[in-house]
Every structure is written in C-alpha cells, then in structure tokens.
Motif scaffolding. Structure first.
Motif, short mmCIF file in Angstrom:
data_model
loop_
_atom_site.label_atom_id
_atom_site.label_comp_id
_atom_site.label_asym_id
_atom_site.label_seq_id
_atom_site.Cartn_x
_atom_site.Cartn_y
_atom_site.Cartn_z
N GLY A 73 0.76 -1.24 0.00
CA GLY A 73 0.00 0.00 0.00
C GLY A 73 0.79 1.28 0.00
O GLY A 73 0.34 2.29 -0.56
N PRO A 74 1.98 1.35 0.64
CA PRO A 74 2.71 2.62 0.67
C PRO A 74 3.23 3.05 -0.70
O PRO A 74 3.23 2.30 -1.67
CB PRO A 74 3.87 2.34 1.63
N VAL A 75 3.69 4.30 -0.73
CA VAL A 75 4.36 4.87 -1.89
C VAL A 75 5.86 4.67 -1.71
O VAL A 75 6.42 5.01 -0.66
CB VAL A 75 4.03 6.37 -2.03
N TRP A 76 6.51 4.11 -2.72
CA TRP A 76 7.96 3.89 -2.69
C TRP A 76 8.61 4.74 -3.77
O TRP A 76 8.20 4.73 -4.94
CB TRP A 76 8.28 2.41 -2.91
N MET A 77 9.65 5.47 -3.39
CA MET A 77 10.29 6.40 -4.31
C MET A 77 10.90 5.74 -5.55
O MET A 77 10.66 6.22 -6.67
CB MET A 77 11.38 7.19 -3.55
N PRO A 78 11.68 4.66 -5.44
CA PRO A 78 12.38 4.18 -6.63
C PRO A 78 11.45 3.71 -7.74
O PRO A 78 11.71 3.96 -8.92
CB PRO A 78 13.26 3.04 -6.11
N VAL A 79 10.36 3.03 -7.37
CA VAL A 79 9.46 2.55 -8.42
C VAL A 79 8.66 3.69 -9.02
O VAL A 79 8.34 3.68 -10.21
CB VAL A 79 8.56 1.42 -7.90
N ASN A 80 8.33 4.70 -8.23
CA ASN A 80 7.68 5.87 -8.79
C ASN A 80 8.61 6.59 -9.75
O ASN A 80 8.18 7.08 -10.80
CB ASN A 80 7.22 6.82 -7.67
N TYR A 81 9.89 6.64 -9.41
CA TYR A 81 10.86 7.27 -10.32
C TYR A 81 10.90 6.53 -11.65
O TYR A 81 10.90 7.14 -12.73
CB TYR A 81 12.24 7.29 -9.67
N LEU A 82 10.92 5.20 -11.60
CA LEU A 82 10.95 4.42 -12.84
C LEU A 82 9.66 4.57 -13.64
O LEU A 82 9.70 4.61 -14.88
CB LEU A 82 11.21 2.95 -12.52
N LEU A 83 8.53 4.66 -12.96
CA LEU A 83 7.27 4.88 -13.67
C LEU A 83 7.29 6.22 -14.40
O LEU A 83 6.87 6.32 -15.56
CB LEU A 83 6.09 4.83 -12.69
N ILE A 84 7.77 7.25 -13.73
CA ILE A 84 7.83 8.58 -14.35
C ILE A 84 8.76 8.56 -15.55
O ILE A 84 8.43 9.08 -16.63
CB ILE A 84 8.29 9.62 -13.30
N GLU A 85 9.91 7.94 -15.40
CA GLU A 85 10.86 7.86 -16.51
C GLU A 85 10.27 7.08 -17.68
O GLU A 85 10.43 7.45 -18.84
CB GLU A 85 12.16 7.22 -16.04
#
Length: 880
Positions: free
Chosen positions: A758-770
């Motif tokens: 459930g939480p937000v994780w920075m590295p996977v969000n970064y990869l999604l944005i890229e």
C-alpha cells in the motif's frame, strides 16, 4: 574534484565513512545460528571491540577506517555516554529495527571538504528503557513509539548539536562543534570529541599496534604503522584522557583480573568519575578531548579541533574560521551550479539536504567471508555450525571499500538494487564516484563466480531486481551531458562485460523451465505476495512472476541500449545488441503465451499483469495454473520495459538494423507483440515495449485511478481496491490473504520493517515517471489518457509523468501552512521552526497521507527526489 579525478590530490581519502551502527550486524555475528541482534547488542557496543568496522556519532575517518574521529556527549542525566545512536533491534520493535534519535544531514560536498550535520540531544535523561518497553508491548497494528512521544523534547529542553568538518588540504581536517541550548533555562553538557584507531591488533593477524600519546597541553600525537603520523589539536579543552579500543573483559565477562584501559573508559571517567579507568601515562589507541560547560538558555558554545600532519601548522586555530568560511562559500557556489534552474527556495533546500544525505551515507564496508567463517587465530574458534550457515557459499567475497549505504543505522550494509538507485542522484554531484560504485559490485571480489550480484549481508544469495544496467546507462547519460563529449565509453564497456555474466546467471537460474518466464523470489518487494515468494510454497509448485519477467525484459532493453551505444564505436557490439533484441522479444512473447504453454501473465478481462501459480492438484492428478489476481506493483513493473530508438542511431549500426529487420519479418508472431515497431512514432522514433497503446491505456486506467493506485503522493505499491476487497487464496489447507495497508506492515514477513502492500515507494515511482516520458517520446502529444481516471481530463503521457512527479515532490515540499507531509502530524515537526525545515528521507511513505515510514534516513533511494527535482514537471530528463 578535478584534482581527485586526475590523481593530483586525494580529497576523498577522509570522509564520513564511519557507520552509525556496527553492533547487531551480520559481520560482527559469530553465533552458531545467525542471531546477530542478540550476539552483539547495543549494551555491549561501548565496551566491546568491533572486528569488522567502527561506529560513532558524526564519524569521520580515512578510506580504510584506520583512524576515526567522532563525538560523544553527556547531559549529566544519562546512564551512559552518548557515543552512538540508539535504536531498537528487529525483535524489539513492533515494526522491526528502528533508530530512536533525531539527527539530520544538512550539507556536504562530494570531496568532503565541507560537511555539516545536526544531532538533537535531550537535556533530560535519554529514555532508553521506556522506548524498549513501550515498543515491545505494542502490536503490529499500532504505531511505533517514537522519541518525541516520550516528552523529552517538550518545551524545547534539548541541545542542537551542529557538527561540521572542513578540510584545509586533503589531510588537514578541521572539526567544529556548536551546541545551542533551545530550552528555557541553562543546562549543563559535557562535549567529548574523540579520536580512535580501529582495532586491528586483537585478532592475531596484524600484531602492529598504533599509538596515541599526549603531545603538549592541547595536542595528541597519532601514529599508525600504515597511515603514518598525525597531530590532533584541541582549542583549550578542560582535559585530555586516554584509553584503548579494547574489549572490557571485566564488565562483559566477569574477568576482574583482566588488565588494561578499555574502550568504555571515557564513559567510566565522565559518567562515574572513575579516574582508574583511563591511562595515567596518557597514551593508548583512543583519546577524548573533554569540555565541561553550562550553556544558558538560548546560548551557544563552540568547540574546535584540527587534525593534520606533523609540522603542517604551528598555529592550528589562527585561520580556522577562515577555512570554514571558504569551504562554506565553495559549497554554496557548487550547489548554485547544481541547482541552476531550480528557483524555489524551499525545493532547493530539500534537494540540498537530500544530496547531503547521499554524501553523508558513505561507509567503509569491510567483510572477508572466509576469515569470518573460519574465525581469527587470536580468538576462540567460532561454532562449526556457521560453516554450513549464512553466506557459507560466498567464500570469494572480500570487501573493503567505501560504499554508499541505504541507511547507516538501519541498513549499514550495501544492497544491490538500492545501490543502483543511489548512483543516479550521486551522479548529479560526483559522477566518478557513481560509476565506481556501479563497477565495484561487478568486481570479482563482489560478484559470485557464477555471475550473481551480492544482495546484502543477511543473505548474500538473495535476489534483488536487476536494475544495475539501467543505473549504468542512466549515469552514463548524465555524465556524458556534463562532459559534453561521447561519454565514458570505457566505463560502459567494462560494466557491460560483467553484466553479460549476470544476465546469463538470471537466465540459467531464474528461468528453470526455459520458457523466458522468470522467478526470483521476493525480488526486493518483501511482503507484496500472498505468501513469502522466497520460501518453499505451501504446495508443490512454482510461481511465474510478472515482476521478475518484467524486470528481465527491462534488463534486456537496458543491455540492448548499452550495446548499441558501444556499437557506434566498435561494430563488434552489434552482435551483442542483436542478442538482447531477440531475447527481449522472446520474453515479450512468453508473457502472452506465444509459445502455447498455457501461461499468460496478462489478464485481458482485468487489463493487468499477474503472477501465475503452478501447483499439483492431487484430486485431479494434474498440474493446475492460476493467476494470483492481486493488483499490485507486480503488475505495473512491465511498464518499465520500454526503450525508444532514434532513426539516426539505427543508421549508425547498419549490421544490427539488417538483422533486426530480418528477425521481425521471419517472426511476425513476436513482431506483432511490440508496439508497432514498423511504424515510426513522434519524431520518427521507434519503440520497444511490452505494451501496445491499447493495453497501456488499460493498465494506466488502473494506475491513475485514485480509488486504486494513485494517491496524492504518487503511485501506491498495492491498489486501494484491496482495502474493501482483500485477496484470498486457499492453498494447502491454509487461507492466505493480502489486504491494503497504507503504512507499516502488520505482517512479520522479512522482519516486518518494510511494507509493499500500500505505501508509496520512491524508486518505483521514479521508474514509472521515466517510463512514461519514454512512451511520450514515441507517441507524442496526440496520445492522451484520462488523468486522474474518472476526471474527464485527457492529457499526454508527458503530462501524466509531470503529475506523478508533482505528487511525489509534494511529500517533501512545504505547503501553504509550512507542513511537509513526509514528516507526519506531530505538532513539533509541523510547527516548530527548529524542526519544520529539516527533511527526513524515509524508506517509504503512507499511501494516503504521505507520512514517512520505515527507515528514517534512507536517503539512498529516497534521495532520488534530488534528481526528480531536476527532471520534474516540464523540465525533461537530464537537464542537470
């Protein structure tokens, strides 16, 4: 930095390379069954010599950790000297291990010529016992009991202790400690900067013993057989005391006749007034410079030291303030250049603290597995059970390097995929160090002879997601933009050779059925599955993992892009590029059951990727396959497998282009799976990905739904759909369940201190944005999706990437009321001017309100915010 790169000066020889926790680590564990937390507890740390490293408060040392500087404090209330940070062990915390201190990294330059951090020290007795007792009583369903909850910081009754280092030259190190009383009344404090040698002499391997001895009223001579001689000057201390960095056998083991002046002698002297504890001859391997002060309310006291080579100065404090002022100006100039184009003062503060955390989180990591297993000749033989226990099959591993840590207290050991993410923000400030780190893990004394990268010391043979190639290419691009030339092709070629071995290991070990569908176990996502994916299943069978397969598709594309870059200079790499192009297509086909094996990771009804479980059904005497329909990050990871290729690039690699076109003509079944390869996109680019436009829109419909994945602070690791609709699987007579948990885990899987449900994780969000930016580079502005889902607003994929970036940045940015969501709702953190602008870069973040959770100083991969602020909304990638 240029002098360091050119070998003219070793500016990085000394740095903040001391761990914040050496106790409770695998390296110091010689127990028969790997009970590291129990074998070397915090209570032993002040009295017991470490075998493999040192820890301390605001530590600074050389790059082999032979000579260390650090700080100790005493408020005249604590039962022990404050020499190191305190926290709960894994078994003690209701959500696993957790540091229970308030400290912040404020500034740093990559040469470590200027460093600044802050430690907040209560004036009341530090609540060791209540923190342990209260957290032990709490369940996993309850929040953690934090130091602010104890009341010791109420009414501002604490000291702000600022610790700064500045270098006049690479081996001329100035240390300044400023203590500010934030309370309403005067309060006493004892400030004890320390110097000590790492204990290398007690193990029976290196008998040479370094020495420290008094060299006048305010100076100490430091002599090491390999490092040479230094002098440590102090500015009018009240006292200088000496002891040895040796184990206190009297205290720990009851050997009252054991001679010596032990590691904890300064504690005994300062806290208990025991003069007999310190060496009257004023010599040893550890020295404390002691100031005893009472600081008035609102007042500040300053303490100064300088360590340099003999004869370098006769007036050590004459130009002391000038050196600090010069290094501070240089730091400001450096970050003005790094932050060019980032104009918001608050976001500049966030980015500078993030990068400071990245640079402070370096550590000397020393671990020789054969010696660790065998034991030392100067110590009792370790239990024989260890020879078949943890890490026994990694006997090639011999590490002794400065490495970027995820968190020097909670995770004071490297982790393969964490380190890859670290290198991206590190490349913003020190691309040479970032490249060296990526190469380091592929060297023969790290990488297993079979090609596996070491995961982390608790289980070197565990499997982390294969993101090393992605990081190498990303760092190469950033460095090339800075250099304004062809880039560091030697780095790219060296790392490609080693990653070929690692890719082959993945294919041979994690695709056991040869179907191009990959397993891998937990793959860094801890508890995301319905059961522990790294342990044997509760029934006979196996899981084909959508995330493992998606990661491998991404890995193939990363290696393809690296090979194509090298092929423009050495055509022999066109063959390697062809191999990875074809392998990517084979993986893409396997995910859609092109081979006819009855395994499809894509569910067309749901528009989502799922793991597939294969298990024997004794009642039907056959093997059953079923999708594990958990809407989680596992199903979004295939979005990461995307690469755009420019026509100009293909023109420069004609051999690759011919073979690629032949393959696509002769394998139309595979060619049809990728995103219309034969049709040029925006700007005549070509796209390789696992998702066509239609399928991508379907998966984005879920990802951008605020009732599912999309939170106000980024993409959740598990859909909120599972809050009301937990996934249940009856298997092996047991019901397994996955439900939405937006913050800390209620599960004990992997220690319970991480949560991917459930939480937000920075590295996977970064990869999604890229990835979204890459898709936009192909599809252009005319390809539009609804964002958020149900809003009726249609935007380009670039706008979606901008929106996600803005939401993630919102975690750290101050809102109109000055509140930073990542700091939570505690009134002190929200309103107190001495707290509210101090950022913490947590391991992960609450999926609904953005509160930071897990490790509080994991500036490692959460340090990606520094890069996101450069690549953020409307800025494009690589603008640094």
């Amino acid at each position: 930095m240029r002098d360091t790169h050119d070998g003219k000066a070793a500016w990085r020889r000394f740095g903040p390379y001391v761990s914040e926790r050496q106790w409770g680590t695998v390296r110091e564990d010689y127990s028969p069954h790997g009970t590291a937390w129990d074998y070397f507890p915090h209570d032993h740390a002040r009295s017991r010599a470490y075998r493999w490293g040192e820890d301390g408060l605001a530590g600074f040392c050389d790059d082999q950790q032979r000579l260390c500087l650090g700080l100790a404090l005493w408020n005249k209330q604590d039962p022990i000297l404050k020499e190191r940070l305190f926290g709960l062990t894994g078994p003690e915390g209701n959500h696993g291990e957790d540091v229970k201190e308030l400290y912040y990294y404020l500034d740093a330059t990559p040469s470590h010529a200027y460093m600044r951090m802050l430690y907040k020290y209560p004036q009341a007795a530090y609540p060791y016992a209540s923190l342990v007792a209260e957290n032990r009583e709490r369940t996993k369903a309850e929040p953690e009991f934090e130091i602010l909850d104890t009341g010791v910081f109420d009414d501002g009754r604490y000291f702000d202790v600022f610790v700064e280092y500045a270098k006049a030259t690479p081996e001329d190190i100035l240390m300044r400690v400023r203590v500010c009383n934030r309370g309403p009344a005067g309060a006493p404090i004892v400030v004890i900067p320390q110097a000590w040698f790492r204990n290398t002499w007690s193990w029976g391997r290196w008998p040479e013993r370094p020495t420290m001895r008094r060299a006048g009223p305010d100076a100490v001579d430091l002599t090491h057989p390999r490092l040479g001689a230094f002098v440590l000057y102090a500015d009018r201390p009240d006292r200088v005391a000496f002891c040895d960095n040796d184990t206190n056998y009297r205290r720990l083991y009851g050997l009252q006749e054991a001679p010596g002046f032990f590691k904890d002698a300064l504690h005994d002297l300062v806290v208990h007034g025991c003069e007999q504890a310190v060496n009257p001859a004023e010599t040893g391997t550890k020295a404390g410079l002691i100031w005893n002060r009472r600081i008035p309310a609102g007042g500040t006291a300053e303490f100064r030291l300088r360590m340099t080579r003999p004869g370098a100065t006769t007036t050590p404090f004459a130009e002391f303030d000038d050196v600090f002022a010069r290094r501070q100006r240089e730091a400001d100039d450096f970050y003005d250049a790094i932050q060019r184009g980032l104009t918001d003062p608050d976001l500049r503060r966030v980015q500078r603290q993030a990068l400071a955390g990245m640079l402070w989180s370096k550590q000397v990591y020393y671990f020789d597995v054969p010696q660790w297993l065998e034991g030392d000749p100067g110590q009792p033989d370790p239990p024989r059970e260890r020879l078949a226990g943890r890490n026994h099959d990694w006997t090639h591993l011999n590490n002794a390097d400065v490495i970027s840590m995820p968190d020097k207290w909670e995770y004071p050991w490297y982790a393969a995929w964490d380190l890859a993410f670290h290198c991206v923000p590190l490349a913003q400030v020190d691309p040479d160090f970032a490249k060296d780190q990526l190469l380091l893990l592929t060297r023969e004394w790290y990488m297993h002879p079979n090609g596996q990268l070491p995961a982390y010391e608790w289980a070197l043979g565990d499997v982390n997601p294969p993101v090393h190639a992605w990081a190498a290419w990303r760092v190469f691009e950033m460095d090339r933009a800075r250099r304004a030339d062809d880039g560091d092709l030697e780095f790219l070629e060296r790392i490609l050779h080693k990653l070929l071995l690692n890719f082959t290991w993945w294919v041979n070990r994690k695709d056991p059925h040869g179907l191009n569908l990959f397993q891998g176990g937990f793959l860094g996502l801890d508890n995301i599955g319905v059961f522990d994916r790294s342990s044997p299943l509760p029934v006979d069978g196996h899981v084909e993992q959508a995330d493992g397969t998606g990661w491998m598709a991404m890995y193939a594309l990363n290696l393809l892009r690296i090979s194509l870059e090298l092929a423009q200079h050495r055509p022999v790499y066109e063959d390697i590029a062809t191999k990875f192009f074809e392998h990517f297509l084979s993986i893409a086909g396997a995910m859609r059951d092109v081979g006819g094996h009855g395994i499809d990771l894509w569910d067309d009804d749901d528009g989502f990727f799922y793991d597939v479980l294969h298990h024997d059904d004794p009642g039907r005497n056959r093997c059953e396959s079923q999708q594990l329909k958990i809407r989680s990050l596992v199903g979004l990871i295939p979005l990461f497998a995307v690469e755009t290729l420019e026509p100009e690039l293909l023109d420069r690699v004609p051999g690759f282009r011919r073979r690629m076109e032949w393959f696509l003509r002769h394998r139309p079944d595979l060619a049809a799976l990728i995103s219309r390869w034969q049709e040029p996109g925006a700007g005549s680019r070509h796209l390789l990905s696992l998702l066509r436009g239609h399928r991508m829109k379907r998966i984005l419909r879920r990802m951008l739904d605020e009732t599912e994945f999309l939170s106000a602070f980024g993409v959740r690791a598990l859909s909120k759909y599972h809050l009301e609709h937990p996934y249940r699987l009856d298997l092996g007579g047991v019901t397994h369940t996955v439900g939405y948990q937006p913050a800390e885990s209620d599960s004990g899987l992997f220690g319970g201190n991480s949560n991917w449900r459930g939480p937000v994780w920075m590295p996977v969000n970064y990869l999604l944005i890229e990835s979204l930016r890459k898709f936009h580079a192909y599809y252009g502005d005319d390809f539009r999706v609804e964002c958020p889902t149900g809003s009726g607003t249609l935007v380009s994929l670039a706008a979606v990437a901008d929106e996600l970036s803005s939401r993630v940045i919102r975690l750290f940015a101050a809102d109109a009321d000055g509140r930073r969501p990542s700091l939570g709702d505690h009134p002190t953190l929200r309103r107190d001017p001495e707290f509210r602008d101090l950022c913490l870069f947590y391991e992960y973040f609450h999926g609904d309100n953005g509160r930071g959770a897990g490790a509080s100083h994991q500036t490692g991969w959460s340090g990606l915010i520094a890069t996101l602020l450069v690549d953020g909304p409307g800025r494009g990638r690589g603008s640094a």
